[in-house]
Scaffold this motif. Structure first.
Motif, PDB file in Angstrom:
ATOM      1  N   TYR A 126       0.852  -1.186   0.000  1.00 42.43           N
ATOM      2  CA  TYR A 126       0.000   0.000   0.000  1.00 42.43           C
ATOM      3  C   TYR A 126       0.891   1.242   0.000  1.00 42.43           C
ATOM      4  N   ILE A 127       0.687   2.102  -0.973  1.00 43.61           N
ATOM      5  CA  ILE A 127       1.435   3.364  -1.049  1.00 43.61           C
ATOM      6  C   ILE A 127       0.442   4.504  -0.863  1.00 43.61           C
ATOM      7  N   ASP A 128       0.681   5.304   0.174  1.00 47.65           N
ATOM      8  CA  ASP A 128      -0.219   6.419   0.522  1.00 47.65           C
ATOM      9  C   ASP A 128      -1.657   5.935   0.676  1.00 47.65           C
ATOM     10  N   GLY A 129      -1.815   4.759   1.259  1.00 45.93           N
ATOM     11  CA  GLY A 129      -3.143   4.238   1.568  1.00 45.93           C
ATOM     12  C   GLY A 129      -3.809   3.467   0.459  1.00 45.93           C
ATOM     13  N   LYS A 130      -3.218   3.389  -0.715  1.00 46.98           N
ATOM     14  CA  LYS A 130      -3.831   2.687  -1.845  1.00 46.98           C
ATOM     15  C   LYS A 130      -3.048   1.420  -2.158  1.00 46.98           C
ATOM     16  N   GLU A 131      -3.763   0.322  -2.353  1.00 45.36           N
ATOM     17  CA  GLU A 131      -3.095  -0.936  -2.679  1.00 45.36           C
ATOM     18  C   GLU A 131      -2.623  -0.918  -4.127  1.00 45.36           C
ATOM     19  N   VAL A 132      -1.379  -1.304  -4.333  1.00 44.07           N
ATOM     20  CA  VAL A 132      -0.774  -1.355  -5.663  1.00 44.07           C
ATOM     21  C   VAL A 132      -0.019  -2.670  -5.787  1.00 44.07           C
TER      22      VAL A 132
END
Length: 319
Positions: A129-135
């Motif tokens: 998760y980068i800045d709260g978003k799953e990638v």
């Protein structure tokens, strides 16, 4: 008659009468009672302190160090820790006392040059998760350490009854910054650990011990944790990969690579290996050898000893 057989062995009648007629101690002895009350109070407080001692569960430990949810990554950390089954396996963050780091085994994240790398062993066990978003985990290579504000590797205690069996056991949560962040000592230490992890499987240090049977198995399967391999004539030799980074002792005396080659595999009573902490060897100024090899031998086994027999499928030599 012995004193322990009768209840009349105490003070005489005259002494008892004297005690009854004696004057009370009066106010002069008030301090004795005060001291007694004070001591009893101290004992009670100490007992109360002991009753407050608690064997912390995983959830208790995490709530003690809870961080305010001031960013998407921190909010996710707080949410996972609130479940009571997750803990900070690794971390880089700031609090009121400055930069904080958490280091744990295994080190699942690596840094090669300026790129983050997730080893294949953990790629399918991790969510990013980068800045709260799953990638996708492959997005790690696009990040640069100087733009990473905070980083958390959360790990779940999988054996707990309420653990989420569907979730991946490692959650990598990264908060980024638009501007480069200045490196202080703790940030340097954290990213140095990730660099060392790209070289070593045990950057935080590890030790191994082998008796002769275990060493026979290790050398048969080329287990490099033993640091040595078997030559064609059944002697030992340090792996070429480690030859320039190992400190050697034989029977508690300093030894050389050539000395190791004089030891027959059946002479080994015990073999110890150690990989030191990355702060000892992953440095430019006066590094300590990364490995230590210590061998205890039984010289009498150098010749055939029919009284000693080994059941091992990994050795066909004559004992």
């Amino acid at each position: 008659m012995y004193s322990f057989t009768t209840r009349f062995s105490g003070p005489t009648l005259r002494q008892r009468v004297s005690m009854i007629n004696s004057h009370p101690s009066g106010p002069r002895a008030w301090w004795r009672y005060t001291l007694w009350v004070f001591l009893m109070g101290v004992v009670l407080l100490a007992c109360q302190h002991e009753t407050r001692q608690h064997v912390y569960t995983p959830g208790d430990v995490l709530t003690i160090n809870a961080l305010p949810a001031t960013s998407p990554a921190r909010a996710m950390v707080a949410d996972l820790e609130e479940k009571g089954t997750w803990y900070r396996h690794m971390a880089l963050y700031r609090d009121n006392f400055g930069t904080r780091i958490v280091e744990s085994k295994p080190v699942i994240l690596q840094l090669k040059g300026d790129q983050f790398v997730l080893p294949d062993d953990y790629k399918y066990e991790s969510a990013l998760y980068i800045d709260g978003k799953e990638v996708p985990v492959d997005e790690l290579v696009r990040l640069s350490p100087e733009f990473v504000s905070e980083l958390f590797v959360m790990h779940q205690w999988e054996n707990l009854a309420n653990a989420n069996k569907q979730a991946k056991p490692y959650q990598i949560l990264i908060e980024t910054s638009r501007k480069p962040i200045q490196f202080d000592g703790r940030r340097k230490q954290f990213f140095t650990l990730l660099q060392a992890a790209s070289i070593s499987k045990y950057p935080l240090g590890e030790s191994f011990s082998f008796n002769m049977n275990q060493l026979l198995e290790a050398t048969f399967f080329h287990n490099k944790n033993a640091l040595v391999e078997r030559t064609k004539n059944e002697h030992l030799s340090v792996y070429d990969d480690y030859a320039n980074a190992v400190e050697i002792e034989i029977n508690n005396l300093p030894a050389t690579l050539a000395d190791v080659k004089t030891i027959h595999v059946r002479e080994v009573a015990r073999l110890y290996t150690k990989e030191r902490h990355y702060l000892d060897w992953f440095r430019a100024d006066s590094p300590t050898p990364r490995f230590k090899l210590s061998i205890q031998t039984t010289p009498k086994r150098a010749k055939r000893d029919s009284s000693y027999y080994v059941f091992s499928p990994f050795y066909t030599g004559d004992f």
